[in-house]
Design an enzyme around this catalytic site. Structure first.
Site, short mmCIF file in Angstrom:
data_model
loop_
_atom_site.label_atom_id
_atom_site.label_comp_id
_atom_site.label_asym_id
_atom_site.label_seq_id
_atom_site.Cartn_x
_atom_site.Cartn_y
_atom_site.Cartn_z
N LYS A 1 0.69 -1.20 0.01
CA LYS A 1 -0.11 -0.12 0.13
C LYS A 1 0.97 1.19 0.14
O LYS A 1 1.96 1.31 0.46
CB LYS A 1 -0.83 0.21 1.04
CG LYS A 1 -2.01 0.87 1.28
CD LYS A 1 -2.81 0.77 2.60
CE LYS A 1 -4.01 2.08 2.61
NZ LYS A 1 -4.86 1.88 3.94
N SER B 1 -10.04 -0.43 7.26
CA SER B 1 -9.28 -0.24 5.95
C SER B 1 -8.64 -1.38 5.31
O SER B 1 -8.29 -1.36 4.09
CB SER B 1 -8.16 0.96 5.73
OG SER B 1 -9.06 2.15 5.76
N SER C 1 -9.67 2.04 2.92
CA SER C 1 -8.69 2.84 2.32
C SER C 1 -7.93 1.77 1.26
O SER C 1 -7.21 2.20 0.57
CB SER C 1 -8.18 3.67 3.20
OG SER C 1 -7.14 3.05 3.96
#
Lengths: 476, 488
Positions: free
Chosen positions: B76, B175, B151
């Site tokens: 990420k 997330s 997210s």
């Protein structure tokens, strides 16, 4: 009607740890800008603080030395504001639960000792330094100081004039130096003061206060406080009103100007620092820190008076710093016969000479052993006290010991009765009128003869013996 | 092979049937083919990926293979890496290169993993759909008109579409779990303090935690084993915690004697009926595996979202102050003065959702409002923690839907932040309590994946890994590949 002045002080003391409060960077002063930085103290994304426990222990030690309560659990908070030399946009500090609460210092005042309350000591980190001068409209930022550990020591509003404020600050300055928790060099910004000043009529509630920022010498602090007190009194007496504000003292102009009003005051939006767990000490750890507490200035002063028979004045002079006290005790160890002579020669002669050249005792060219060597020669009447001063002068710029200098300068005192008597006879022969006068009862003439004999001996005659022999021989 | 699990790839590597380079090429080819459509990766450097794979093959030739030797893992964009940009999908960090590797990145490298690119995410992890990314929306491989969750949407989409066999995400309010749920994969959020946060760009410091996003439970355990452990440079990383035998925990095949709590607050009106059906079916299967389902209550659940949206923005408002255009990041053109530089740089650099949260947090911490918002939210947080402590006196684990709905349509909620915030309604409480949770696929609702969430007491990841493994073993959901763009 008279006015009462109320002063409270906030002192920022740089803790003298090798590394910063929350990272491993060096705290050494004076390095090239931005060379003592890392991702943590630069506020790079993702970096996290780790508390310097040595700084925490030094804060506890300071708390113990001011007779305060140590909070076994204290917490860190974020104080939010934007400034280019504050890399994270917040300062890590302690707000509702500081490491130390509720202590005091006893300070000397003209009316005797006075107790000044200390509200709290909290740990925090310093910001960097912004530089605007001479950069042609640009600003530079040096973040070497960013993250350097600080203690903020907050007093109660217990001081009633600038002199008391200075006495408190000097006492505190001396204390942190003795504890070796700070180098407290004011020029390097390691001991900085903000003053809260207000005035009121006796018996009335506290007046509105102004905060004076960033005072970094005892002289400016005194000036700034006195200026502020007069400003407030004049303002009120002219029918005006003091407003709560932060003022900046301009030492060049000797006056202060408003920096920001209460309305413009920052809302720092303090909240608990989520990156740091609460700081915990056990009672055992606190006790261990207490056990390692060095002798404090007050204790040392009293001991010097009783153990060495020093006057309160000398004891005070020789305990101003730990270095002075240590130097004195080394001197006494090398010349144990007369601690008072040690004190006189160190306080009056040596320190006077060091002051002329702006030299610290730690850098004194004369060591305790060398000074003791000189004092030995005074004690055994090899030289007079007056001659010894010349020897000390010579020692300041030479590495020779006292004996070598005495020898080289021919300062050895004449203590031989025959030689002194011979000079006395010469002087008496040259001054028949004075001899007659003395014998007729003019005792004061003894001084004349002493002077003449000393002169004739080029100062080398032992003054005690000269006195004694003169009295004897003048009798006739 | 692209839809293989990490464990399968590892077996084949260990057996000498393939090489790290061959595996890397397969995924790089898929990224080249499908990323334009999905936008799961915002940065990929194929040459660097191949270099790492070659180095791993060379290492394997002369050493005993490390735990993740040669296995590709997507990262990420919130993790600082020395290689390539680290931008948190924000214009304020556009082209920012971190000077160091995050602790978990170091751990993955030490374990022999091949790090693959940077995955798309909501800007600064603030969002539930990856639509707040400054680098473009990301699409759900199950239906490319839909969001991949957020997210960590890029990581979820990458794994679901087999652009990578596994990915790293972060979970502040769900997330990892929510995107895993809506993309039909597995996502684990470890106990707060289990994994170091150093080098993870902070959103809400007291809630952020990194974790794996994988096809299977065992794959998640493999990665967690590599990234967890004390880090002296993160003061919230907890030392001397109970260790978990990560892989052994995944050997569980039944649920005999397991007491599963079913909290009534997580089965609410308005939740997608297909989600409810899938979860009810899953719980029946758990009963069949020997578990006992016990109705419980977590009474303060309804206050969790409100408390979270005070605490997280408050912390974020301070955490994002460092983006001041002074030392790094976006700086506006020709600032007139300091204030202009601050305001214009931040106005240009931050997106709307990030600004909304900075403002919310700044307001909540302001003098005069602090007690009513921040302090109150912390009190709620304490109550929520206590809810879980009470519940875990009666049950071993708790099972709930991960999200009340399946993947919604792109743009469907972007104009309505409050509705968007409710997508995290079932994941947020766990972050507030600091507990571990895992989401795993448990069926479909109208063709879209549904996630089953397991929760455990602090440091008891073994319990949820065991339960989830038993469930996974008894069902076939993880074998279902995403069908996207008709190309898969």
């Amino acid at each position: 009607m008279s006015w009462e002045v109320v002063i409270g002080l906030e002192v920022h003391v740089q803790v003298n740890t090798k590394t910063k409060q929350f990272c491993g960077c060096s705290t050494e002063f004076g390095a090239e800008p931005n060379t003592q930085t890392c991702p943590v103290c630069l506020g790079m994304p993702g970096q996290l603080p780790v508390l310097n426990m040595e700084a925490a222990r030094k804060s506890v030690l300071t708390g113990l030395a001011i007779n305060a309560d140590i909070n076994l659990v204290s917490k860190f908070d974020r104080k939010n504001y934007f400034y280019p030399d504050l890399p994270k946009g917040y300062q890590i500090t302690q707000f509702p639960l500081p490491i130390v609460e509720g202590g005091y210092l006893d300070i000397p005042t003209k009316d005797g000792e006075k107790r000044i309350g200390i509200t709290r000591i909290h740990m925090e980190e310093d910001a960097g330094k912004s530089m605007h001068e001479g950069l042609d409209g640009v600003s530079h930022i040096d973040l070497n100081r960013s993250g350097v550990p600080l203690m903020e020591i907050v007093s109660e509003p217990d001081m009633a004039n600038a002199d008391e404020a200075i006495a408190y600050l000097k006492q505190l300055h001396q204390l942190v130096c003795f504890l070796d928790v700070s180098d407290a060099n004011m020029e390097k910004g390691q001991f900085r003061c903000d003053a809260n000043v207000s005035v009121r009529r006796p018996g009335e509630p506290l007046g509105t206060r102004a905060e004076l920022k960033n005072l970094n010498s005892f002289r400016f602090i005194k000036q700034a406080i006195e200026y502020e007190v007069n400003r407030q009194i004049e303002l009120i007496e002219d029918g005006g009103e003091v407003v709560q504000e932060t003022r900046l003292f301009d030492s060049a102009k000797g006056e202060s100007r408003s920096m920001r009003s209460k309305e413009e005051a920052h809302d720092y939006r303090y909240f608990p620092e989520p990156d740091l767990p609460p700081l915990r000490f056990t009672q055992e750890e606190v006790d261990a820190i207490r056990a390692g507490m060095p002798e404090l200035p007050g204790q040392l002063r009293k001991r010097f008076e009783t153990e060495y028979g020093l006057s309160p004045y000398d004891a005070d002079v020789l305990t101003q710093t730990r270095d002075l006290a240590t130097w004195y005790e080394s001197l006494v160890a090398a010349h144990p016969a007369d601690p008072k002579r040690c004190a006189n020669w160190m306080a009056n002669e040596l320190l006077g000479r060091l002051k002329e050249t702006g030299t610290d005792i730690s850098a004194s060219p004369v060591s305790p052993a060398r000074l003791a060597g000189l004092l030995e020669r005074i004690a055994d009447n090899t030289i007079s006290g007056k001659a010894a001063k010349d020897v000390l002068d010579a020692m300041m710029t030479s590495e020779d010991d006292a004996d070598a200098i005495i020898e080289a300068k021919g300062l050895k005192q004449v203590s031989d009765t025959g030689a002194i008597d011979a000079i006395i006879h010469e002087v008496m022969a040259a001054s028949p009128d004075q001899v007659a006068g003395y014998r007729a009862g003019k005792d004061k003439l003894l001084g004349f003869f002493v002077g003449q004999v000393m002169k004739a001996s080029r100062g080398k005659a032992n003054p005690g013996m000269v006195n004694q022999r003169l009295k004897e021989l003048l009798k006739g | 092979m692209p839809f293989s699990t990490l464990s399968e790839l590892k077996s084949r590597l260990d057996a000498g049937e393939t090489t790290a380079v061959e595996i890397a090429r397969i995924y790089l080819d898929r990224i080249a083919e499908f990323n334009e459509e999905l936008n799961a990766f915002v940065d990929i450097d194929p040459a660097h990926v191949l270099e790492q794979a070659q180095a791993s093959d060379a290492y394997r030739a002369s050493h005993e293979a490390r735990p993740l030797e040669g296995l590709p893992i997507a990262i990420k964009d919130i993790f600082c890496t020395q290689d390539g940009p680290t931008q948190c999908c924000s214009n304020i960090l556009k082209d920012y290169h971190a000077p160091y590797d995050a602790h978990v990145i170091t751990r993955l490298k030490e374990a022999g993993a091949v790090l693959v690119g940077k995955t798309n995410m909501d800007e600064f992890a603030m969002g539930s759909s990856t639509e707040t990314s400054a680098f473009g929306i990301c699409r759900n491989p199950w239906d490319t008109d839909r969001i991949p969750g957020g997210s960590s949407g890029g990581s979820a989409a990458a794994v679901a579409a087999a652009l990578a066999p596994a990915a790293l995400g972060t979970d502040t309010g769900g997330s990892i779990r929510q995107p895993a749920s809506v993309c039909g994969i597995t996502g684990l959020k470890p106990t707060y303090g289990r994994v170091s946060r150093r080098g993870i760009i902070a959103f809400a410091s007291s809630l952020d935690q990194a974790g794996p996003m994988t096809r299977t439970v065992k794959d998640a355990a493999m990665i967690t084993a590599a990234i967890s452990g004390h880090d002296a440079m993160d003061s919230t990383s907890v030392p001397n915690v109970p260790t978990v035998d990560w892989l052994a925990a995944c050997d569980q095949t039944d649920m005999k004697g397991l007491r599963i709590g079913k909290p009534k607050e997580y089965f609410v009106d308005g939740m997608d009926s297909g989600v409810r059906t899938a979860i009810d079916t899953a719980l029946s299967q758990c009963e069949a595996l020997g578990a006992e389902i016990i109705d419980i209550s977590l009474p303060h659940t309804d206050a969790a979202v409100a408390a979270y949206y005070v605490i997280a923005p408050s912390e974020a408002s301070a955490n994002l102050s460092r983006y001041d255009a002074v030392r790094f990041g976006h700086r506006c053109e020709n600032p007139e003065d300091l204030l202009d530089m601050y305001t214009r740089s931040r106005d240009e650099g931050f997106g709307a959702e990030v600004k909304r949260r900075i403002l919310t947090g700044t307001f909540a911490l302001s003098s005069g409002y602090y007690d009513a918002y921040y302090i109150k939210a912390q009190q709620v947080r304490t109550l929520i923690r206590q809810d879980f402590i009470n519940a875990f006196e009666q049950v071993d684990v708790i099972a709930t839907p991960t999200s009340p709905v399946t993947a919604f349509r792109l743009g469907e909620k972007t104009d309505d932040p409050l509705t968007m915030y409710l997508s995290d309604i079932f994941t947020i409480a766990l972050n507030l309590a600091g507990l571990p949770g895992i989401s795993q696929p448990c069926g479909f609702s109208d063709g879209l994946p549904v996630g089953l969430q397991w929760m455990a007491p602090a440091w008891r990841e073994d319990l949820i890994l065991g339960a989830a493994s038993a469930y996974e073993n008894a069902t076939d959901w993880v074998k279902e590949p995403a069908k996207f763009g008709g190309k898969a």
